[in-house]
Design a protein around this motif. Structure first.
Motif, PDB file in Angstrom:
ATOM      1  N   GLY A 128       0.822  -1.193   0.000  1.00  0.00           N
ATOM      2  CA  GLY A 128       0.000   0.000   0.000  1.00  0.00           C
ATOM      3  C   GLY A 128       0.862   1.251   0.000  1.00  0.00           C
ATOM      4  O   GLY A 128       2.090   1.183  -0.080  1.00  0.00           O
ATOM      5  N   GLU A 129       0.211   2.381   0.082  1.00  0.00           N
ATOM      6  CA  GLU A 129       0.925   3.654   0.065  1.00  0.00           C
ATOM      7  C   GLU A 129       1.745   3.837   1.339  1.00  0.00           C
ATOM      8  O   GLU A 129       1.249   3.630   2.451  1.00  0.00           O
ATOM      9  N   THR A 130       3.000   4.222   1.198  1.00  0.00           N
ATOM     10  CA  THR A 130       3.867   4.456   2.352  1.00  0.00           C
ATOM     11  C   THR A 130       3.464   5.743   3.046  1.00  0.00           C
ATOM     12  O   THR A 130       3.287   6.778   2.412  1.00  0.00           O
ATOM     13  N   ARG A 131       3.309   5.657   4.367  1.00  0.00           N
ATOM     14  CA  ARG A 131       2.926   6.821   5.162  1.00  0.00           C
ATOM     15  C   ARG A 131       4.089   7.205   6.076  1.00  0.00           C
ATOM     16  O   ARG A 131       4.694   6.344   6.716  1.00  0.00           O
ATOM     17  N   ARG A 132       4.391   8.490   6.142  1.00  0.00           N
ATOM     18  CA  ARG A 132       5.501   8.983   6.945  1.00  0.00           C
ATOM     19  C   ARG A 132       4.991   9.977   7.997  1.00  0.00           C
ATOM     20  O   ARG A 132       3.994  10.670   7.784  1.00  0.00           O
ATOM     21  N   GLY A 133       5.693  10.032   9.100  1.00  0.00           N
ATOM     22  CA  GLY A 133       5.347  10.970  10.155  1.00  0.00           C
ATOM     23  C   GLY A 133       6.510  11.159  11.092  1.00  0.00           C
ATOM     24  O   GLY A 133       7.583  10.568  10.920  1.00  0.00           O
ATOM     25  N   THR A 134       6.312  11.975  12.109  1.00  0.00           N
ATOM     26  CA  THR A 134       7.356  12.228  13.094  1.00  0.00           C
ATOM     27  C   THR A 134       6.961  11.730  14.479  1.00  0.00           C
ATOM     28  O   THR A 134       7.695  11.951  15.452  1.00  0.00           O
ATOM     29  N   GLU A 135       5.827  11.066  14.565  1.00  0.00           N
ATOM     30  CA  GLU A 135       5.406  10.476  15.823  1.00  0.00           C
ATOM     31  C   GLU A 135       4.502   9.289  15.535  1.00  0.00           C
ATOM     32  O   GLU A 135       3.967   9.146  14.435  1.00  0.00           O
ATOM     33  N   ARG A 144      15.510   2.996  26.249  1.00  0.00           N
ATOM     34  CA  ARG A 144      14.501   3.981  25.855  1.00  0.00           C
ATOM     35  C   ARG A 144      14.866   4.528  24.483  1.00  0.00           C
ATOM     36  O   ARG A 144      16.011   4.921  24.248  1.00  0.00           O
ATOM     37  N   PHE A 145      13.884   4.550  23.615  1.00  0.00           N
ATOM     38  CA  PHE A 145      14.081   4.960  22.227  1.00  0.00           C
ATOM     39  C   PHE A 145      13.208   6.162  21.945  1.00  0.00           C
ATOM     40  O   PHE A 145      11.990   6.131  22.153  1.00  0.00           O
ATOM     41  N   THR A 146      13.822   7.253  21.482  1.00  0.00           N
ATOM     42  CA  THR A 146      13.096   8.467  21.120  1.00  0.00           C
ATOM     43  C   THR A 146      12.840   8.468  19.618  1.00  0.00           C
ATOM     44  O   THR A 146      13.778   8.360  18.823  1.00  0.00           O
ATOM     45  N   VAL A 147      11.593   8.573  19.238  1.00  0.00           N
ATOM     46  CA  VAL A 147      11.186   8.508  17.828  1.00  0.00           C
ATOM     47  C   VAL A 147      11.458   9.837  17.143  1.00  0.00           C
ATOM     48  O   VAL A 147      11.063  10.901  17.628  1.00  0.00           O
ATOM     49  N   ARG A 148      12.123   9.771  15.980  1.00  0.00           N
ATOM     50  CA  ARG A 148      12.355  10.962  15.166  1.00  0.00           C
ATOM     51  C   ARG A 148      11.573  10.903  13.856  1.00  0.00           C
ATOM     52  O   ARG A 148      11.117  11.933  13.357  1.00  0.00           O
ATOM     53  N   GLU A 149      11.436   9.724  13.288  1.00  0.00           N
ATOM     54  CA  GLU A 149      10.699   9.580  12.026  1.00  0.00           C
ATOM     55  C   GLU A 149      10.072   8.192  11.981  1.00  0.00           C
ATOM     56  O   GLU A 149      10.636   7.223  12.462  1.00  0.00           O
ATOM     57  N   VAL A 150       8.882   8.139  11.375  1.00  0.00           N
ATOM     58  CA  VAL A 150       8.099   6.903  11.284  1.00  0.00           C
ATOM     59  C   VAL A 150       7.751   6.652   9.828  1.00  0.00           C
ATOM     60  O   VAL A 150       7.304   7.564   9.124  1.00  0.00           O
ATOM     61  N   VAL A 151       7.956   5.419   9.376  1.00  0.00           N
ATOM     62  CA  VAL A 151       7.575   5.018   8.018  1.00  0.00           C
ATOM     63  C   VAL A 151       6.751   3.736   8.124  1.00  0.00           C
ATOM     64  O   VAL A 151       7.242   2.730   8.650  1.00  0.00           O
ATOM     65  N   GLU A 152       5.533   3.761   7.626  1.00  0.00           N
ATOM     66  CA  GLU A 152       4.663   2.578   7.655  1.00  0.00           C
ATOM     67  C   GLU A 152       4.202   2.255   6.241  1.00  0.00           C
ATOM     68  O   GLU A 152       3.764   3.138   5.507  1.00  0.00           O
ATOM     69  N   THR A 153       4.301   0.972   5.872  1.00  0.00           N
ATOM     70  CA  THR A 153       3.860   0.521   4.561  1.00  0.00           C
ATOM     71  C   THR A 153       2.980  -0.711   4.723  1.00  0.00           C
ATOM     72  O   THR A 153       3.469  -1.777   5.114  1.00  0.00           O
ATOM     73  N   PRO A 154       1.686  -0.600   4.437  1.00  0.00           N
ATOM     74  CA  PRO A 154       0.813  -1.769   4.534  1.00  0.00           C
ATOM     75  C   PRO A 154       1.185  -2.823   3.490  1.00  0.00           C
ATOM     76  O   PRO A 154       1.581  -2.503   2.365  1.00  0.00           O
ATOM     77  N   ALA A 155       1.071  -4.082   3.885  1.00  0.00           N
ATOM     78  CA  ALA A 155       1.252  -5.216   2.970  1.00  0.00           C
ATOM     79  C   ALA A 155       2.580  -5.185   2.220  1.00  0.00           C
ATOM     80  O   ALA A 155       2.669  -5.638   1.089  1.00  0.00           O
TER      81      ALA A 155
END
Length: 295
Positions: A157-164, A264-275
């Motif tokens: 699916g479409e890759t979604r990006r974010g910072t949290e 402890r891990f501090t999130v800077r960038e998130v990338v999610e790709t369905p399927a």
């Protein structure tokens, strides 16, 4: 070959396992033995860690293919057919000559894992890695999955990006039993597996993850890197739907007076790709070594 740097040694000494680490470290080599080559050719999944050459951010990414897409093509060379998706955070790194990479092949069917680190060279069909460190780890904290099937009708699916992290992503993280973490030190990379019963990972906020560091092989390659360079990348794969969640950020280790270690891990960038992964694995049989998740 010097297996450990100052960061790993500092953690080993703090925990009191230097002699154990020296014993385990003797199994680290530069060559790919026949048993390791045979193992690689059976795998449909390879996890790779590296730093983005443009930003320096550290990521871990999954690569998949029919068994044989990863194979030893020399005593110190692993070749991979194919690569990551164009939108993957490591697409540029895998197209760059000389990129330092770390890989781990983990087989849930046998609860075996093998790690190979080295320098990457793009090839017409994918890439090759000249091995500098090759070793296996024990099956502790690996969940057994008896079989997998290829979901032929599945497409990313479409890759979604974010910072949290979204609420759904936080819930996903807290439901997983398997994760991978990539870390770096002076250009060298490690990628390792972290597993446990669901709940072993916590996401207390959209910007933070935390987990207990379970007793392992005493090498402390990951925590050693973190002690000197906090950059890290996390990878989570849904073994049923193929959804991939990738995070980059910084990690640090907290040492308790009782000897417990928590990362402890501090999130800077998130990338999610369905399927994104076309594999559908069977339900897990949790490792008997898994501790009960802490509240």
């Amino acid at each position: 070959m010097d297996v450990y740097h100052a960061g790993s040694r500092a953690v080993q000494d703090r925990v009191g396992v230097r002699e154990d680490a020296d014993h385990v470290g003797r199994a680290v080599g530069e060559g790919i033995k026949p048993v390791a080559a045979a193992f690689l050719e059976l795998q449909p999944l390879l996890v790779l860690g590296a730093a983005d050459p443009a930003t320096g951010a550290v990521w871990a990414s999954p690569l998949t293919g029919a068994p044989g897409f990863v194979r030893a093509t020399g005593p110190r060379q692993m070749s991979v057919t194919g690569g990551v998706r164009p939108a993957d955070p490591l697409a540029t790194a895998l197209a760059t000559e000389g990129t330092r990479v770390a890989t781990i092949a983990l087989d849930p069917r046998t609860r075996r894992r093998m790690r190979l680190n080295g320098r990457l060279r793009p090839t017409p069909r994918g890439f090759a890695v000249t091995a500098e460190r090759v070793f296996s780890n024990c099956p502790r904290y690996i969940q057994r999955r008896e079989a997998y099937e290829v979901a032929a009708d599945r497409s990313p699916g479409e890759t979604r990006r974010g910072t949290e992290l979204t609420d759904a992503q936080r819930a996903f993280v807290e439901s997983v039993d398997t994760s991978f973490i990539a870390t770096v030190h002076e250009g060298e990379v490690e990628v390792s597996h972290k597993g446990g019963n669901p709940g072993f990972l916590r996401a207390p906020s959209p910007h933070e993850l935390t987990w207990r560091d379970y007793p392992g092989n005493a090498m402390f390659l990951t925590l050693g890197n973190i002690a000197l360079d906090p950059r890290a990348g996390l990878l989570f794969v849904d073994w049923s739907t193929g959804t991939v969640l990738q995070l980059t950020g910084e990690a640090h280790t907290e040492f308790g007076e009782d000897g417990e270690r928590r990362v402890r891990f501090t999130v800077r960038e998130v990338v999610e790709t369905p399927a994104a992964v076309p594999l559908r694995w069977s339900a897990p049989e949790y490792s008997p070594a898994n501790p009960a998740p802490a509240d």
